[in-house]
Design an enzyme around this catalytic site. Sequence first.
Site, mmCIF file in Angstrom:
data_model
loop_
_atom_site.group_PDB
_atom_site.id
_atom_site.type_symbol
_atom_site.label_atom_id
_atom_site.label_comp_id
_atom_site.label_asym_id
_atom_site.label_seq_id
_atom_site.Cartn_x
_atom_site.Cartn_y
_atom_site.Cartn_z
ATOM 1 N N GLU A 35 8.201 8.993 9.312
ATOM 2 C CA GLU A 35 7.938 8.574 8.083
ATOM 3 C C GLU A 35 7.545 9.064 7.240
ATOM 4 O OE1 GLU A 35 5.025 4.396 7.618
ATOM 5 O OE2 GLU A 35 3.863 6.066 9.531
ATOM 6 N N ASP A 90 2.760 3.169 0.988
ATOM 7 C CA ASP A 90 1.925 4.346 1.429
ATOM 8 C C ASP A 90 2.874 5.235 2.123
ATOM 9 O OD1 ASP A 90 -0.043 6.814 1.860
ATOM 10 O OD2 ASP A 90 0.644 5.390 4.489
ATOM 11 N N TYR A 124 -6.305 5.233 10.329
ATOM 12 C CA TYR A 124 -5.551 5.190 9.693
ATOM 13 C C TYR A 124 -6.051 6.567 8.208
ATOM 14 C CZ TYR A 124 -5.183 0.543 11.384
ATOM 15 O OH TYR A 124 -4.499 -0.110 12.257
ATOM 16 N N ASP A 174 5.399 1.759 5.321
ATOM 17 C CA ASP A 174 5.019 0.241 5.760
ATOM 18 C C ASP A 174 4.579 -0.310 4.087
ATOM 19 O OD1 ASP A 174 2.411 1.806 4.640
ATOM 20 O OD2 ASP A 174 1.448 1.849 6.148
#
Length: 525
Positions: free
Chosen positions: A498, A104, A255, A107
């Site tokens: 990220e 994704d 999430y 991670d």
Amino acid sequence: MGVKRTFVCKWIVVPLVLVVIAGAIFGIIRNKVHPSPIPSLPLIPPVPVVADDTDLGKALTTSLKFLQVQKSGKLVNNKIAWRGDSALNDGKEAQIDLSKGMYDAGDHIKFGFPMAFTATILSWSILEYGDYLSNTGNLEPALDGLRWITDYLVSAHPSSDVLYFQVGDPVEDHKCWERPETMTEKRPLLYINKTNPGSDVAGETAAALAAASLVFRSTDATYSSTLLSHSKELFTFADSNRGIYSETFPDLQMYYNSSGYKDELLWAASWLYHATSDQIYLTYVVQNGKAFAGYGDPSYFSWDDKRAGTQVLLSRVNFFSSGSLTNNISSGLQNYRNTAERVMCAIVPGSPVSTIDRTEGGLLWIQQWNSLQHSVAGSFLAVLFSDYMNSTQTHDILCNGTNFLPNDLRDFALSQASYILGNNPIKMSYLVGYGSKYPQQVHHRGASIPADENPSCTDQTWLLSPDPNPNIATGALVGGPSLNDTYDDVRTNALQGEPTTYSSALFTGLLSGLVSGSSVVTSFT
């Protein structure tokens, strides 16, 4: 990786108070936008192609490389020297092969909801701008990345009423800082079925496979047919067994929490119409448009909220096919187009109803986490809508009495791409590997650990290292700047640093539209 949050964003009459959560500020100030008819004005010439010296073409080639960085499974013709085979046993506990797909973000979880959205956006970009991608050598990597995801999605749908939508435990995964090639923690599977519904994730997967079936139709008819068959089954399953997947699995609300499933049902039906030409799907979006809030209030396009994307996609039908449709269908599609115009009015600068959610540097800025996602998503839609206007010689849209041309929409989109690529207050590119200055400590496990190292799960040596990442995650679009146009290039800053596959897909679509000109094909088939 930090907590992912979603927001259903609408423009409203009065400002709302900024909400502060976990140190991140999420602005939700909106202005109400009213639709207006497009006046009959003289025809305008098409917008000229953006010149190559803008470096948008180079940025596009760079962006596509992130798809290779994120691959899971047995790598074929691996083009990333520091990547290797990983997650080869994913799915074995259910006797299915889920080794492919893409991680994704920084991670190692395979979240099916945003991954399917990534595939849908890649397909849309290829369908609209495939000729340019082919002429510049970018089509092959786009197709390769797309098929790597759709192979996974097909395997994740072993029967008509079962869809595996997640591989890995995010709680356990986020305790670790290790390379995907050497991870040893358990990777459990989650799936939806009739008794544990998830119409949102099933609907998005149906949309992805329908769109991809169009992409592969001319080159691999058998594979295309397989994708379309799975799409139809998933749409029926999603519509017949309604529920929100993050309510069925509440632990996932930390999430990728879903705000609802109705937008995905409309989105999937829209793509199925394009893939099949079956009027039943157009009837579905027209009959359910009002009840499902498919049109009316403009909203921001994202992995969670597909309404604006659906409105633009159905505007395409209204632009190019309205003369061959029944009055009832045409009238229903006009509602979607009216709302798509309101979305354009709300994001284009200078509009009387334009959102004030921008940085001083000019970036459309909605929320702190992954702040670039809404800018690239809105810009992608703006380029598409401007190209539909140009291709049909539609002169302008009217925003509370002010006229805006297709050029205005493209100029807005170009300004956002330009900001991202370095024309911003800190003169830094947010696209890793592009330009002379870009983030060096991207929040990405694989990029931060040398390929010959094998740290344990809890070893944080490389997470906390003050040095630049030893590997370059080329093509990664990092989260983005703060509202004050600043960026803290520290690896632990997941909020800004990220990257995600879906943001990269949206940016790829935006760049494809900007460099390929100002017209599109009238039909995907």
